[in-house]
Motif scaffolding. Structure first.
Motif, PDB file in Angstrom:
ATOM      1  N   GLN A 101     -27.847  45.028  39.176  1.00 36.19           N
ATOM      2  CA  GLN A 101     -28.511  43.729  39.323  1.00 36.19           C
ATOM      3  C   GLN A 101     -28.445  43.358  40.801  1.00 36.19           C
ATOM      4  O   GLN A 101     -27.353  43.285  41.389  1.00 36.19           O
ATOM      5  N   GLN A 117     -25.202  33.594  44.198  1.00 37.41           N
ATOM      6  CA  GLN A 117     -25.655  33.927  42.847  1.00 37.41           C
ATOM      7  C   GLN A 117     -25.083  35.262  42.374  1.00 37.41           C
ATOM      8  O   GLN A 117     -24.785  35.436  41.186  1.00 37.41           O
ATOM      9  N   ARG A 173     -22.159  36.434  43.114  1.00 35.42           N
ATOM     10  CA  ARG A 173     -20.773  36.171  42.724  1.00 35.42           C
ATOM     11  C   ARG A 173     -20.707  35.489  41.360  1.00 35.42           C
ATOM     12  O   ARG A 173     -19.809  35.769  40.546  1.00 35.42           O
ATOM     13  N   ALA A 174     -21.656  34.607  41.093  1.00 36.16           N
ATOM     14  CA  ALA A 174     -21.701  33.961  39.778  1.00 36.16           C
ATOM     15  C   ALA A 174     -22.000  34.992  38.692  1.00 36.16           C
ATOM     16  O   ALA A 174     -21.406  34.950  37.598  1.00 36.16           O
ATOM     17  N   TYR A 175     -22.899  35.913  38.970  1.00 35.88           N
ATOM     18  CA  TYR A 175     -23.237  36.979  38.013  1.00 35.88           C
ATOM     19  C   TYR A 175     -22.025  37.875  37.760  1.00 35.88           C
ATOM     20  O   TYR A 175     -21.740  38.262  36.621  1.00 35.88           O
ATOM     21  N   GLU A 176     -21.298  38.184  38.821  1.00 38.44           N
ATOM     22  CA  GLU A 176     -20.078  38.988  38.693  1.00 38.44           C
ATOM     23  C   GLU A 176     -19.072  38.299  37.775  1.00 38.44           C
ATOM     24  O   GLU A 176     -18.496  38.936  36.865  1.00 38.44           O
ATOM     25  N   ALA A 177     -18.863  37.017  37.974  1.00 40.29           N
ATOM     26  CA  ALA A 177     -17.899  36.280  37.159  1.00 40.29           C
ATOM     27  C   ALA A 177     -18.336  36.201  35.704  1.00 40.29           C
ATOM     28  O   ALA A 177     -17.518  36.254  34.783  1.00 40.29           O
ATOM     29  N   GLU A 178     -19.625  36.100  35.484  1.00 37.41           N
ATOM     30  CA  GLU A 178     -20.151  35.944  34.129  1.00 37.41           C
ATOM     31  C   GLU A 178     -20.148  37.256  33.344  1.00 37.41           C
ATOM     32  O   GLU A 178     -19.863  37.269  32.141  1.00 37.41           O
ATOM     33  N   THR A 179     -20.453  38.368  34.010  1.00 42.47           N
ATOM     34  CA  THR A 179     -20.680  39.630  33.294  1.00 42.47           C
ATOM     35  C   THR A 179     -19.574  40.662  33.447  1.00 42.47           C
ATOM     36  O   THR A 179     -19.489  41.595  32.655  1.00 42.47           O
ATOM     37  N   GLN A 239     -18.917  43.961  42.055  1.00 38.56           N
ATOM     38  CA  GLN A 239     -19.602  43.499  43.257  1.00 38.56           C
ATOM     39  C   GLN A 239     -19.549  44.576  44.343  1.00 38.56           C
ATOM     40  O   GLN A 239     -18.476  45.081  44.677  1.00 38.56           O
TER      41      GLN A 239
END
Length: 305
Positions: free
Chosen positions: A90, A125, A127-133, A137
């Motif tokens: 992603q 964004q 970093r937010a995706y990393e935390a969510e999924t 990174q």
């Protein structure tokens, strides 16, 4: 950290996946011969593939895959490396990445999100995706595996017979020049070249620590990090010989000259180091042998896209 050992290990693990890019000597770009490394011929058009492959090969990749924020070149490299190695990717890029780099990422088949604003907005964004999924990174420049991968370029260049006293290298976030400094460690003069409108390393060395700067200009979609990486900053304090800045006009003049003289098509960031030599921002001493790194070729608009 033993950077030379890290870079040697990166070269060994990634050599089957990256291109050994050509070198040449030009007698027409400046008053004296200049050695060039043609890294715009690397996979996805920039040196970034080196750091991407080293990162993905040096540690386990989770089932969620990888995520990266990028001005364009890093995202394309991570997307390409992930695809080649069978991982999901992603990628987040800012609008200023431009159509050529966005299209390049799309062609890899990776998931792509274009974010309003600058690189820092894309990183937020990612970093937010990393935390969510739970995706891994892959930082564009301020991570040991990224920097060691980029350092394989300078190791390779020396193996190809580089005999220059001084190497001019463009600076964005600092992964490329950090890798070069980590490999050379003062054995050659390294000169950092930055656009005057994106002087992250220059501002950090003036301040004594990495600081945020405003970025703009023709090379901002590749050299547009707001803050120099801490790894590069530490290496620059130890080993950097000199830093200079160049104007947008000097960058575009160098870009045009490379095309007219050698039919070498590079993006503005790829011509930034040469701009220092041609504009006089860097003036070598008599007899000083100079080499210039051409780091990227993802020009926008792509004339053949």
């Amino acid at each position: 950290m033993d950077w030379k050992a890290e870079i040697a290990a990166a070269a060994e693990r990634s050599s089957a996946y990256v291109q050994r890019t050509p070198v040449m000597r030009s007698t027409v770009l400046w008053d004296h011969p200049v050695d060039l490394k043609l890294e715009q011929m690397q996979h996805t058009g920039s040196f970034k593939a080196r750091g991407a492959f080293n990162t993905l090969l040096s540690q386990p990749v989770p089932s969620a895959g990888v995520v990266a924020a990028s001005g364009g070149n890093h995202g394309a490299a991570v997307a390409y490396a992930a695809t080649q190695l069978g991982h999901r990717a992603q990628i987040f890029v800012p609008e200023i990445a431009g159509p050529a780099k966005i299209a390049l990422i799309e062609r890899t088949g990776a998931a792509l999100t274009v974010v309003p604003g600058e690189y820092a907005n894309a990183l937020e964004q990612a970093r937010a995706y990393e935390a969510e999924t739970g995706a891994m990174q892959v930082h564009a420049y301020d991570a040991p595996a990224t920097l060691a991968g980029q350092g394989t370029l300078m190791r390779e260049w020396e193996q190809q017979g580089l005999d220059a006293d001084t190497v001019l290298i463009a600076v964005g976030g600092g992964g490329l020049i950090g890798g070069a400094l980590g490999w050379l460690q003062g054995t050659r003069r390294v000169v950092a070249v930055e656009p005057g409108q994106a002087r992250t390393l220059d501002a950090a060395l003036e301040a004594g620590a990495p600081v945020d700067v405003e970025v703009s200009g023709v090379a901002a979609n590749a050299l547009g990090a707001r803050r120099i990486g801490s790894l590069c900053f530490d290496l620059a304090q130890k080993y950097l010989a000199r830093r200079v800045t160049v104007t947008d006009a000097a960058i575009t003049e160098a870009q045009r000259t490379l095309w007219q003289a050698h039919r070498l098509l590079v993006e503005p960031a790829g011509a930034t180091a040469l701009a220092a030599l041609r504009s006089g921002a860097y003036r070598p001493e008599p007899g000083e042998r100079v080499a210039v790194l051409l780091c990227g070729g993802n020009i926008a608009p792509d004339p053949l896209g």
